[in-house]
Write an enzyme that holds these catalytic residues in place. Structure first.
Site, PDB file in Angstrom:
ATOM      1  N   ASP A   1     132.996  32.557 -65.796  1.00 42.73           N
ATOM      2  CA  ASP A   1     132.318  33.345 -66.761  1.00 42.73           C
ATOM      3  C   ASP A   1     133.620  34.012 -67.950  1.00 42.73           C
ATOM      4  O   ASP A   1     134.775  34.264 -67.244  1.00 42.73           O
ATOM      5  CB  ASP A   1     131.742  34.727 -66.237  1.00 42.73           C
ATOM      6  CG  ASP A   1     130.736  35.300 -67.232  1.00 42.73           C
ATOM      7  OD1 ASP A   1     130.375  34.665 -68.252  1.00 42.73           O
ATOM      8  OD2 ASP A   1     130.152  36.487 -67.073  1.00 42.73           O
TER       9      ASP A   1
ATOM     10  N   HIS B   1     134.701  27.304 -74.497  1.00 40.95           N
ATOM     11  CA  HIS B   1     134.037  26.405 -73.566  1.00 40.95           C
ATOM     12  C   HIS B   1     135.077  25.169 -73.110  1.00 40.95           C
ATOM     13  O   HIS B   1     135.371  24.755 -72.208  1.00 40.95           O
ATOM     14  CB  HIS B   1     132.756  25.769 -73.697  1.00 40.95           C
ATOM     15  CG  HIS B   1     131.691  26.911 -73.737  1.00 40.95           C
ATOM     16  ND1 HIS B   1     131.627  27.770 -72.888  1.00 40.95           N
ATOM     17  CD2 HIS B   1     130.764  27.044 -74.747  1.00 40.95           C
ATOM     18  CE1 HIS B   1     130.355  28.762 -72.960  1.00 40.95           C
ATOM     19  NE2 HIS B   1     129.987  28.314 -74.264  1.00 40.95           N
TER      20      HIS B   1
ATOM     21  N   LEU C   1     137.428  16.889 -50.831  1.00 45.01           N
ATOM     22  CA  LEU C   1     136.803  17.923 -51.511  1.00 45.01           C
ATOM     23  C   LEU C   1     135.245  17.505 -51.904  1.00 45.01           C
ATOM     24  O   LEU C   1     134.955  16.638 -52.467  1.00 45.01           O
ATOM     25  CB  LEU C   1     137.316  18.573 -52.523  1.00 45.01           C
ATOM     26  CG  LEU C   1     136.700  19.627 -53.287  1.00 45.01           C
ATOM     27  CD1 LEU C   1     136.993  21.132 -52.452  1.00 45.01           C
ATOM     28  CD2 LEU C   1     137.091  19.766 -54.740  1.00 45.01           C
TER      29      LEU C   1
END
Ligand code: IPE
Ligand code: IPE
Ligand code: MG
Length: 238
Positions: A16, A33, A127
């Site tokens: 955020d 972004h 991962l």
């Protein structure tokens, strides 16, 4: 990272602060972004290198459609650009990609790119990278309830026999461990509909740094703080 004694198995991050970062730098929100994807790249690489088992990143919520068409469009373009540009490296790093959320609600090219990323990395054993896109925890829980209700109606299952494991098998995160550590950047202290079921016993940390500024040092600090927490799960540790 050798000083880390207890690594979380599953880290979830609410990325955020891109909008505030853009505003602070007098840039368009799309630029915020875009800068955010650089942080994303670094955090994924580091998580893979230090041996985190599962990393879940909140990229776009079921509520984010409320934003302007221009911002949603910019996010969707970045999404496509990111997956097209990063897939080779992620695959090489043995990363297994899973999308959390409703892919059917996304535009065709994005949906195809996500499906292809999942398909291509399905057999990878490194991962476990979960990217939440068009994801909402309430939507996820409601879907699980509907699926089980349908199975009960078809007499495939007995409603009284439904276990937590049966319920969890219907979630996007089926076969992943619960979230151990939740990080939300930008100083906001709320979950905003992210992994509500899976975070039942998550440790949480809310660093007051905007996502594009979130550094590897910030990440290490969050992981170290996790190592120092006294997790009791309702019991006693004495
Ligand atoms: C998070 O940054 C990214 C997404 C929600 C897609 P924001 O865009 O929410 O940034 P702020 O909260 O406005 O600063
Ligand atoms: C949560 O952030 C969603 C993502 C980071 C993708 P928001 O910025 O959308 O959450 P609110 O609106 O501040 O709760
Ligand atoms: Mg926000």
């Amino acid at each position: 990272m050798s000083e880390l004694q207890t690594l979380p198995r599953h880290v979830a991050i609410i990325m955020d602060g891109n909008g505030r970062w853009a505003k602070a730098h007098a840039l368009q929100v799309a630029q915020g972004h875009r800068r955010g994807t650089e942080t994303l790249r670094a955090i994924i690489r580091e998580s893979s290198d230090i041996g985190i088992e599962a990393l879940s990143l909140y990229a776009f919520s079921t509520e984010n459609w409320k934003r302007s068409a221009a911002e949603v469009g910019a996010l969707m373009s970045l999404l496509l650009e990111y997956f097209t540009g990063e897939i080779d490296e992620l695959d090489e790093k043995n990363v297994c990609i899973r999308i959390l959320g409703d892919k059917d609600g996304l535009p065709g090219p994005q949906r195809e790119a996500l499906l292809e990323a999942e398909r291509r990395t399905r057999g990878n054993t490194g991962l476990k990278l979960n990217i939440a896109i068009n994801y909402g925890a309430r939507d996820e829980i409601l879907r699980a309830a509907k699926t089980l209700a349908r199975k009960a109606q078809n007499t495939e299952i007995d409603p009284d026999g439904i276990t937590a494991a049966d319920f969890e098998a219907q979630l996007y995160t089926h076969d992943l461990p619960d979230v151990d550590l939740l990080i939300r950047t930008s100083g906001e202290m709320r979950l905003s509909n992210f992994l509500l079921y899976q975070c039942a016993y998550a440790e949480m940390t809310f660093p007051a740094v905007l996502w594009p500024d979130f550094s590897l040092d910030d990440y290490h600090r969050a992981l170290e703080a996790f190592g120092a927490r006294d997790r009791r799960f309702g019991g006693r540790n004495e």
